[in-house]
Design an enzyme around this catalytic site. Structure first.
Site, PDB file in Angstrom:
ATOM      1  N   SER A  16       0.826  -1.217   0.000  1.00  0.00           N
ATOM      2  CA  SER A  16       0.000   0.000   0.000  1.00  0.00           C
ATOM      3  C   SER A  16       0.858   1.265   0.000  1.00  0.00           C
ATOM      4  O   SER A  16       0.468   2.283  -0.588  1.00  0.00           O
ATOM      5  CB  SER A  16      -0.989  -0.003   1.167  1.00  0.00           C
ATOM      6  OG  SER A  16      -0.329   0.172   2.393  1.00  0.00           O
ATOM      7  N   ARG A  68      22.286 -14.821   3.386  1.00  0.00           N
ATOM      8  CA  ARG A  68      21.883 -13.417   3.199  1.00  0.00           C
ATOM      9  C   ARG A  68      22.788 -12.737   2.181  1.00  0.00           C
ATOM     10  O   ARG A  68      22.334 -11.917   1.380  1.00  0.00           O
ATOM     11  CB  ARG A  68      21.959 -12.659   4.533  1.00  0.00           C
ATOM     12  CG  ARG A  68      20.830 -13.015   5.483  1.00  0.00           C
ATOM     13  CD  ARG A  68      20.837 -12.093   6.710  1.00  0.00           C
ATOM     14  NE  ARG A  68      19.902 -12.583   7.703  1.00  0.00           N
ATOM     15  CZ  ARG A  68      18.619 -12.208   7.802  1.00  0.00           C
ATOM     16  NH1 ARG A  68      18.115 -11.308   6.999  1.00  0.00           N
ATOM     17  NH2 ARG A  68      17.836 -12.723   8.735  1.00  0.00           N
ATOM     18  N   MET A  93      10.665  -6.794   4.103  1.00  0.00           N
ATOM     19  CA  MET A  93      10.780  -7.469   5.402  1.00  0.00           C
ATOM     20  C   MET A  93      12.074  -8.245   5.611  1.00  0.00           C
ATOM     21  O   MET A  93      12.160  -9.059   6.538  1.00  0.00           O
ATOM     22  CB  MET A  93       9.575  -8.392   5.610  1.00  0.00           C
ATOM     23  CG  MET A  93       8.242  -7.650   5.710  1.00  0.00           C
ATOM     24  SD  MET A  93       8.207  -6.313   6.930  1.00  0.00           S
ATOM     25  CE  MET A  93       8.322  -7.265   8.441  1.00  0.00           C
ATOM     26  N   ASN A 110      13.565   4.079   3.927  1.00  0.00           N
ATOM     27  CA  ASN A 110      12.665   3.080   4.514  1.00  0.00           C
ATOM     28  C   ASN A 110      11.570   3.811   5.280  1.00  0.00           C
ATOM     29  O   ASN A 110      11.797   4.909   5.790  1.00  0.00           O
ATOM     30  CB  ASN A 110      13.433   2.172   5.486  1.00  0.00           C
ATOM     31  CG  ASN A 110      12.533   1.149   6.160  1.00  0.00           C
ATOM     32  OD1 ASN A 110      11.728   0.490   5.502  1.00  0.00           O
ATOM     33  ND2 ASN A 110      12.657   1.007   7.476  1.00  0.00           N
ATOM     34  N   HIS A 112       9.345   3.069   8.622  1.00  0.00           N
ATOM     35  CA  HIS A 112       9.248   2.161   9.760  1.00  0.00           C
ATOM     36  C   HIS A 112       8.034   2.576  10.584  1.00  0.00           C
ATOM     37  O   HIS A 112       7.869   3.759  10.890  1.00  0.00           O
ATOM     38  CB  HIS A 112      10.528   2.239  10.596  1.00  0.00           C
ATOM     39  CG  HIS A 112      10.496   1.306  11.764  1.00  0.00           C
ATOM     40  ND1 HIS A 112      10.718  -0.040  11.634  1.00  0.00           N
ATOM     41  CD2 HIS A 112      10.238   1.525  13.068  1.00  0.00           C
ATOM     42  CE1 HIS A 112      10.590  -0.612  12.823  1.00  0.00           C
ATOM     43  NE2 HIS A 112      10.305   0.319  13.718  1.00  0.00           N
ATOM     44  N   THR A 144      20.749   2.847   6.937  1.00  0.00           N
ATOM     45  CA  THR A 144      22.168   2.675   7.239  1.00  0.00           C
ATOM     46  C   THR A 144      22.363   1.250   7.739  1.00  0.00           C
ATOM     47  O   THR A 144      21.404   0.488   7.861  1.00  0.00           O
ATOM     48  CB  THR A 144      22.640   3.673   8.320  1.00  0.00           C
ATOM     49  OG1 THR A 144      21.898   3.399   9.518  1.00  0.00           O
ATOM     50  CG2 THR A 144      22.429   5.108   7.880  1.00  0.00           C
ATOM     51  N   ASP A 148      17.118   0.282  11.399  1.00  0.00           N
ATOM     52  CA  ASP A 148      16.154   1.293  11.854  1.00  0.00           C
ATOM     53  C   ASP A 148      16.798   2.448  12.625  1.00  0.00           C
ATOM     54  O   ASP A 148      16.178   3.015  13.522  1.00  0.00           O
ATOM     55  CB  ASP A 148      15.042   0.636  12.703  1.00  0.00           C
ATOM     56  CG  ASP A 148      14.194  -0.347  11.893  1.00  0.00           C
ATOM     57  OD1 ASP A 148      14.027  -0.130  10.691  1.00  0.00           O
ATOM     58  OD2 ASP A 148      13.706  -1.324  12.483  1.00  0.00           O
ATOM     59  N   GLN A 176      -1.276   7.602   8.025  1.00  0.00           N
ATOM     60  CA  GLN A 176      -0.224   8.634   8.064  1.00  0.00           C
ATOM     61  C   GLN A 176       0.976   8.239   7.213  1.00  0.00           C
ATOM     62  O   GLN A 176       1.630   9.102   6.608  1.00  0.00           O
ATOM     63  CB  GLN A 176       0.200   8.901   9.506  1.00  0.00           C
ATOM     64  CG  GLN A 176      -0.916   9.452  10.370  1.00  0.00           C
ATOM     65  CD  GLN A 176      -1.560  10.680   9.767  1.00  0.00           C
ATOM     66  OE1 GLN A 176      -0.876  11.590   9.285  1.00  0.00           O
ATOM     67  NE2 GLN A 176      -2.884  10.709   9.754  1.00  0.00           N
ATOM     68  N   GLU A 177       1.288   6.936   7.158  1.00  0.00           N
ATOM     69  CA  GLU A 177       2.394   6.488   6.298  1.00  0.00           C
ATOM     70  C   GLU A 177       2.149   6.914   4.857  1.00  0.00           C
ATOM     71  O   GLU A 177       3.068   7.347   4.152  1.00  0.00           O
ATOM     72  CB  GLU A 177       2.535   4.959   6.360  1.00  0.00           C
ATOM     73  CG  GLU A 177       2.985   4.440   7.714  1.00  0.00           C
ATOM     74  CD  GLU A 177       3.222   2.933   7.698  1.00  0.00           C
ATOM     75  OE1 GLU A 177       3.796   2.420   6.721  1.00  0.00           O
ATOM     76  OE2 GLU A 177       2.817   2.258   8.666  1.00  0.00           O
TER      77      GLU A 177
HETATM   78  N1  NHR Z   1      18.464  -3.273   6.617  1.00  0.00           N
HETATM   79  C1  NHR Z   1      19.363  -2.462   7.190  1.00  0.00           C
HETATM   80  N2  NHR Z   1      20.632  -2.817   7.114  1.00  0.00           N
HETATM   81  N3  NHR Z   1      19.032  -1.344   7.853  1.00  0.00           N
HETATM   82  C2  NHR Z   1      17.730  -1.004   7.971  1.00  0.00           C
HETATM   83  O1  NHR Z   1      17.427   0.102   8.620  1.00  0.00           O
HETATM   84  C3  NHR Z   1      16.723  -1.827   7.391  1.00  0.00           C
HETATM   85  C4  NHR Z   1      17.150  -2.972   6.707  1.00  0.00           C
HETATM   86  C5  NHR Z   1      16.226  -3.840   6.128  1.00  0.00           C
HETATM   87  C6  NHR Z   1      14.875  -3.603   6.269  1.00  0.00           C
HETATM   88  C7  NHR Z   1      12.987  -2.327   7.226  1.00  0.00           C
HETATM   89  C8  NHR Z   1      12.744  -2.698   8.713  1.00  0.00           C
HETATM   90  C9  NHR Z   1      11.546  -1.995   9.303  1.00  0.00           C
HETATM   91  O2  NHR Z   1      11.175  -0.915   8.865  1.00  0.00           O
HETATM   92  C10 NHR Z   1      14.446  -2.473   6.968  1.00  0.00           C
HETATM   93  C11 NHR Z   1      15.361  -1.580   7.520  1.00  0.00           C
HETATM   94  C12 NHR Z   1      12.719  -6.471   8.564  1.00  0.00           C
HETATM   95  C13 NHR Z   1      13.181  -6.816   9.815  1.00  0.00           C
HETATM   96  C14 NHR Z   1      13.379  -8.266  10.201  1.00  0.00           C
HETATM   97  O3  NHR Z   1      13.682  -8.564  11.334  1.00  0.00           O
HETATM   98  C15 NHR Z   1      13.495  -5.802  10.701  1.00  0.00           C
HETATM   99  C16 NHR Z   1      13.340  -4.492  10.319  1.00  0.00           C
HETATM  100  C17 NHR Z   1      12.875  -4.130   9.054  1.00  0.00           C
HETATM  101  C18 NHR Z   1      12.562  -5.142   8.178  1.00  0.00           C
HETATM  102  N4  NHR Z   1      13.246  -9.218   9.245  1.00  0.00           N
HETATM  103  C19 NHR Z   1      13.459 -10.654   9.437  1.00  0.00           C
HETATM  104  C20 NHR Z   1      14.844 -11.071   8.932  1.00  0.00           C
HETATM  105  O4  NHR Z   1      15.359 -12.050   9.481  1.00  0.00           O
HETATM  106  C21 NHR Z   1      12.470 -11.465   8.641  1.00  0.00           C
HETATM  107  C22 NHR Z   1      11.054 -11.205   9.002  1.00  0.00           C
HETATM  108  C23 NHR Z   1      10.067 -11.752   7.978  1.00  0.00           C
HETATM  109  O5  NHR Z   1      10.504 -12.274   6.917  1.00  0.00           O
HETATM  110  O6  NHR Z   1       8.853 -11.600   8.218  1.00  0.00           O
HETATM  111  O7  NHR Z   1      15.367 -10.462   7.964  1.00  0.00           O
HETATM  112  O8  NHR Z   1      10.975  -2.526  10.293  1.00  0.00           O
HETATM  113  C1  GAR Z   2       3.748  -0.763   6.724  1.00  0.00           C
HETATM  114  O1  GAR Z   2       3.075  -0.443   7.913  1.00  0.00           O
HETATM  115  C2  GAR Z   2       5.233  -0.517   6.891  1.00  0.00           C
HETATM  116  O2  GAR Z   2       5.542   0.607   7.662  1.00  0.00           O
HETATM  117  C3  GAR Z   2       5.633  -1.762   7.613  1.00  0.00           C
HETATM  118  O3  GAR Z   2       4.867  -2.805   7.053  1.00  0.00           O
HETATM  119  C4  GAR Z   2       3.698  -2.264   6.472  1.00  0.00           C
HETATM  120  C5  GAR Z   2       3.733  -2.572   4.998  1.00  0.00           C
HETATM  121  O4  GAR Z   2       2.517  -2.222   4.399  1.00  0.00           O
HETATM  122  N1  GAR Z   2       7.024  -2.020   7.450  1.00  0.00           N
HETATM  123  C6  GAR Z   2       7.668  -2.824   8.261  1.00  0.00           C
HETATM  124  O5  GAR Z   2       7.162  -3.321   9.237  1.00  0.00           O
HETATM  125  C7  GAR Z   2       9.094  -3.091   7.868  1.00  0.00           C
HETATM  126  N2  GAR Z   2       9.652  -4.036   8.755  1.00  0.00           N
HETATM  127  P1  GAR Z   2       2.399  -2.088   2.829  1.00  0.00           P
HETATM  128  O6  GAR Z   2       3.035  -3.326   2.224  1.00  0.00           O
HETATM  129  O7  GAR Z   2       0.929  -2.035   2.581  1.00  0.00           O
HETATM  130  O8  GAR Z   2       3.120  -0.825   2.434  1.00  0.00           O
END
Ligand code: NHR
Ligand code: GAR
Length: 204
Positions: A16, A68, A93, A110, A112, A144, A148, A176-177
């Site tokens: 979305s 990874r 994700m 990103n 968050h 970075t 987050d 709001q996003e």
């Molecule tokens: N990568 C870096 N290096 N720095 C950031 O700030 C990042 C990033 C990758 C993704 C989005 C983030 C969020 O907005 C994001 C920011 C996934 C996880 C996570 O734990 C955490 C934070 C975010 C996205 N993912 C699991 C993993 O093992 C998998 C979870 C799943 O597949 O559902 O990668 O929150």
């Molecule tokens: C949004 O709320 C976004 O901020 C969050 O997931 C949702 C995605 O919705 N992001 C995270 O949690 C990243 N870890 P969308 O696919 O409809 O944009």
């Protein structure tokens, strides 16, 4: 420098936020082009919207890679075919490796779903409910290597109500996003964002 900026959007699910950005770009005629929408999951619902709007889509499935590092190398190669000026994480994700993040230094955003630096990581709305905070929200930041923790571009707040559930709170934040993420991407496209000493400046 090209006038048109190429944007690649990474999603994992509903998409979305991606839709909100595509719709704002189209309606407001930004000097930008969505070069591709890329998902790490073939079943991401957002891919259908992108296809319907004539946007190139790609799937780089993390489950097809042993590490990874290998996944990120494949993802980076796919992204770079589209020569992006900006990479937008929109509900993406998978945590990204340092070398991937460094490759897109200063050109990856990103969103968050919390008021960073509160509640990094996953399950942010439940974290907010558990902490008993009265305001919650969303943050757009440069990505970075520290998860987050990148420089903050913009934030929006919402009230936390007494009868909120994770779902009701998430829905209030999502509205709001869809306001702040298109705004932040537009600022980037207009060349107005700069990072100085870990803080984002927005040129007028
Ligand atoms: N990568 C870096 N290096 N720095 C950031 O700030 C990042 C990033 C990758 C993704 C989005 C983030 C969020 O907005 C994001 C920011 C996934 C996880 C996570 O734990 C955490 C934070 C975010 C996205 N993912 C699991 C993993 O093992 C998998 C979870 C799943 O597949 O559902 O990668 O929150
Ligand atoms: C949004 O709320 C976004 O901020 C969050 O997931 C949702 C995605 O919705 N992001 C995270 O949690 C990243 N870890 P969308 O696919 O409809 O944009």
């Amino acid at each position: 420098m090209r006038a048109m900026k190429n944007i690649v959007i990474l999603i994992s699910g509903r998409g979305s936020n991606m839709q909100a950005i595509v719709q704002a770009l189209t309606k407001e005629s930004w000097p930008a082009h969505i070069a591709a929408v890329i998902s790490n999951r073939a079943d991401a619902e957002g891919l259908a919207f992108a296809r319907q709007h004539g946007i190139a889509t790609e799937v780089v499935a993390n489950k097809d890679y042993a590490s990874r590092e290998q996944f990120d190398a494949a993802l980076q190669a796919t992204i770079d075919r589209f020569q992006p000026d900006l990479v937008v994480l929109a509900g993406f994700m998978r945590i990204l490796t340092a070398s991937f993040v460094e490759h897109y230094d200063g050109r990856m955003l990103n969103i968050h779903p919390s008021l960073l630096p509160n509640f990094p990581g996953l399950n942010t709305h439940q974290q907010a409910l558990d902490a008993g905070v009265k305001v919650h929200g969303a943050t757009v930041h440069f990505v970075t290597t520290t998860l987050d923790h990148g420089p903050i571009v913009t934030q929006a707040t919402v009230p936390v109500l007494a009868d909120d559930t994770e779902q009701s709170l998430a829905a209030r934040v999502l509205i709001q996003e869809h306001v702040i993420y298109p705004q932040a991407v537009r600022w980037f496209v207009e060349g107005r964002l700069s990072v100085e000493g870990g803080r984002v400046q927005i040129a007028r």
